[in-house]
Design an enzyme around this catalytic site. Structure first.
Site, PDB file in Angstrom:
ATOM      1  NE  ARG A  74       6.339  -1.433   0.145  1.00  0.00           N
ATOM      2  CZ  ARG A  74       5.274  -2.081  -0.295  1.00  0.00           C
ATOM      3  NH1 ARG A  74       5.348  -3.380  -0.510  1.00  0.00           N
ATOM      4  NH2 ARG A  74       4.136  -1.466  -0.506  1.00  0.00           N
ATOM      5  NE  ARG A  92      11.420   5.966 -11.043  1.00  0.00           N
ATOM      6  CZ  ARG A  92      10.281   6.116 -10.363  1.00  0.00           C
ATOM      7  NH1 ARG A  92       9.967   7.295  -9.859  1.00  0.00           N
ATOM      8  NH2 ARG A  92       9.465   5.101 -10.192  1.00  0.00           N
ATOM      9  NE  ARG A 129       4.314   0.313  14.202  1.00  0.00           N
ATOM     10  CZ  ARG A 129       4.305   0.794  15.425  1.00  0.00           C
ATOM     11  NH1 ARG A 129       4.192  -0.010  16.475  1.00  0.00           N
ATOM     12  NH2 ARG A 129       4.437   2.089  15.631  1.00  0.00           N
ATOM     13  NE  ARG A 137       0.691   6.122   3.903  1.00  0.00           N
ATOM     14  CZ  ARG A 137       1.144   4.956   3.433  1.00  0.00           C
ATOM     15  NH1 ARG A 137       2.010   4.931   2.440  1.00  0.00           N
ATOM     16  NH2 ARG A 137       0.731   3.825   3.918  1.00  0.00           N
ATOM     17  CD  GLU A 180      -2.162   5.645   5.896  1.00  0.00           C
ATOM     18  OE1 GLU A 180      -2.706   5.525   4.798  1.00  0.00           O
ATOM     19  OE2 GLU A 180      -1.086   5.085   6.193  1.00  0.00           O
ATOM     20  CE1 TYR A 202       4.124  -3.342   2.789  1.00  0.00           C
ATOM     21  CE2 TYR A 202       6.401  -3.237   3.547  1.00  0.00           C
ATOM     22  CZ  TYR A 202       5.218  -2.608   3.218  1.00  0.00           C
ATOM     23  OH  TYR A 202       5.131  -1.244   3.336  1.00  0.00           O
ATOM     24  CG  ASP A 245       2.470  -3.845  -3.043  1.00  0.00           C
ATOM     25  OD1 ASP A 245       2.257  -3.389  -1.908  1.00  0.00           O
ATOM     26  OD2 ASP A 245       3.471  -3.548  -3.724  1.00  0.00           O
TER      27      ASP A 245
HETATM   28  N1  UDP Z   1       9.330   5.246   3.670  1.00  0.00           N
HETATM   29  C1  UDP Z   1       9.981   6.330   4.224  1.00  0.00           C
HETATM   30  N2  UDP Z   1       9.525   7.589   3.961  1.00  0.00           N
HETATM   31  C2  UDP Z   1       8.464   7.832   3.176  1.00  0.00           C
HETATM   32  C3  UDP Z   1       7.794   6.727   2.605  1.00  0.00           C
HETATM   33  C4  UDP Z   1       8.247   5.452   2.880  1.00  0.00           C
HETATM   34  O1  UDP Z   1      10.936   6.154   4.966  1.00  0.00           O
HETATM   35  O2  UDP Z   1       8.108   9.001   2.975  1.00  0.00           O
HETATM   36  C5  UDP Z   1       9.829   3.900   4.002  1.00  0.00           C
HETATM   37  C6  UDP Z   1       9.161   3.363   5.274  1.00  0.00           C
HETATM   38  O3  UDP Z   1      10.076   2.540   5.960  1.00  0.00           O
HETATM   39  C7  UDP Z   1       8.010   2.553   4.705  1.00  0.00           C
HETATM   40  C8  UDP Z   1       8.655   1.942   3.462  1.00  0.00           C
HETATM   41  O4  UDP Z   1       9.499   2.982   2.957  1.00  0.00           O
HETATM   42  O5  UDP Z   1       7.536   1.585   5.615  1.00  0.00           O
HETATM   43  C9  UDP Z   1       7.702   1.457   2.397  1.00  0.00           C
HETATM   44  O6  UDP Z   1       6.862   2.537   2.029  1.00  0.00           O
HETATM   45  P1  UDP Z   1       5.492   2.314   1.246  1.00  0.00           P
HETATM   46  O7  UDP Z   1       4.974   3.654   0.850  1.00  0.00           O
HETATM   47  O8  UDP Z   1       5.698   1.307   0.170  1.00  0.00           O
HETATM   48  O9  UDP Z   1       4.592   1.709   2.409  1.00  0.00           O
HETATM   49  P2  UDP Z   1       3.048   1.243   2.446  1.00  0.00           P
HETATM   50  O10 UDP Z   1       2.314   2.062   1.429  1.00  0.00           O
HETATM   51  O11 UDP Z   1       3.052  -0.228   2.149  1.00  0.00           O
HETATM   52  O12 UDP Z   1       2.637   1.554   3.852  1.00  0.00           O
END
Ligand code: UDP
Length: 375
Positions: free
Chosen positions: A173, A177, A250, A281, A301, A351, A353
């Site tokens: 996901r 870049r 989870r 986060r 979170e 999963y 979106d």
């Molecule tokens: N991830 C990570 N570090 C970050 C952000 C994301 O390792 O700073 C990994 C982590 O395994 C996470 C996955 O990338 O579950 C997908 O992140 P995303 O932000 O898409 O998760 P969501 O917003 O769906 O919780």
């Protein structure tokens, strides 16, 4: 098929998937009864206004899609702003640009050009044999240093298990870049609905009867007798009384704080990737709507194991759980369930979106309408 039922369809769950189907079917003249177990509509999309700020109480929801049909559909229900999602990572007190881009590589290694970044990544990436795990995918693409700073701790906290045991699809996901584009998403359209998501859900549910705080599973015979068809958007293993074992989800809890200052962190989301910090986060909600209020609301979170007292949120789609899912899907494809439909993040164990949930729901509601017309 009996026709003397009060409702054409019973929709279990008022999240984005269920609400989208309710809207589409109501528009076509079908009578929808929506049952919601929780005390809020909209599932985890629900937003609540506090001090003029719309709080994403169950996690940040940024709408993004490259599908024009879905963008045209959702923008019927709200005006979207031009919020563009970017994130910073905090690791041991240092701030980095994320997802990995030329700015990140400059911060880490001092490289300045895409060509030099490419060379450096090639130098550091793991080149041995790999499996389909998240860990191997990360190491073979970005190497150990980036893995340790940005991915390992965050992923362990988020999923509660070692990255070596998780599928690589989770990390796919996140883009990497070689230029200065630090956009979290690569879609053509993105934004936040002005006024939050709750007014959208309210519009989608208009015309349906919605009953809150009702647990369908605890009285399913009674509810089934009220409608011709049932759309279930809850957890599929719970629907089947866990007969093939529990599917792993989870969960997450949130701590919300109000600060009497204008700006707490300078942007909507900062990821805390160190294992030593218990949350993943911090969201500062006012930035989603470019708010100028004198106070600010933030949410931390905290990922956690799913239990009876928490909501299932993220499906853990590893080999074991996907094998169980196949058993559930096989069981539910029999004739005994011909008047049932299953959809959404929990029922499909996907999963999803938001744009994908809507896409799935639009398709499903077409099928339901067709079946109702033929019944
Ligand atoms: N991830 C990570 N570090 C970050 C952000 C994301 O390792 O700073 C990994 C982590 O395994 C996470 C996955 O990338 O579950 C997908 O992140 P995303 O932000 O898409 O998760 P969501 O917003 O769906 O919780």
């Amino acid at each position: 098929m009996k026709t003397n039922k009060d409702w054409d369809i019973l929709i279990v769950g008022s999240g984005l998937y269920g609400a989208t189907c309710a809207h589409e079917l109501t528009q076509k003249g079908y009578r929808c009864l929506v049952l919601e177990k929780r005390m809020n509509i909209g599932g985890n999309c629900y937003t609540e206004n506090r001090d003029g700020i719309n709080l994403h109480l169950f996690g940040a929801h940024i709408f993004h899609t490259s599908n024009q049909r879905i963008w045209d559909w959702i923008t019927q229900f709200a005006k979207f702003n031009h919020y563009h999602h970017t994130v910073k990572v905090d690791f041991e007190g240092k701030r980095f640009s994320f997802p990995p881009n030329l700015e990140t590589f400059n911060q880490l290694w001092g490289v300045k050009t895409p060509e030099d970044a490419k060379k450096k990544l090639e130098e550091v990436r793991f080149k041995g044999a790999i499996d389909d795990s998240l860990e191997d995918y990360a190491l073979s693409n970005v190497g150990e240093e980036i893995y340790n700073i940005f991915i390992k701790g965050y992923t362990e906290k988020q999923w509660g298990q070692a990255p070596k045991t998780l599928p690589s699809s989770i990390l796919k996901r996140i883009p990497v870049r070689l230029n200065y584009n630090d956009s979290y998403f690569s879609d053509i359209h993105q934004g936040i609905p002005i006024g939050g998501y709750t007014p959208i859900i309210e519009k989608l549910l208009k015309g349906s009867e919605v009953r809150m705080g009702v647990d369908y599973l605890s009285n399913r015979e009674h509810f089934n007798s009220m409608a011709k068809k049932v759309l279930f958007t809850g957890a599929i293993d719970a629907f089947c009384d866990y007969q093939f074992g529990k599917l792993l989800y989870r969960s997450m809890h949130f701590k919300h704080y109000c600060h009497e200052i204008e700006d707490f962190q300078g942007l909507a989301v900062i990821n805390y990737t160190s294992a030593a910090v218990p949350f993943t986060r911090i969201i500062e909600h006012k930035h989603f709507e470019l708010g100028t209020q004198p106070v600010t609301w933030i949410s931390e979170e905290y990922p956690e194991a799913h239990s009876a007292s928490s909501e299932p949120m993220y499906p853990v789609r590893d080999t074991d759980n996907l094998a169980k899912l196949t058993q559930y899907q096989g069981h539910l494809s029999t004739d005994a369930y011909k008047d049932y439909y299953f959809g959404g993040r929990l029922a499909e164990y996907l999963y999803y979106d938001m744009h994908q949930a809507i896409g799935g729901a639009l398709k499903k509601s077409e099928q339901i309408a067709k079946d109702l017309a033929n019944s």
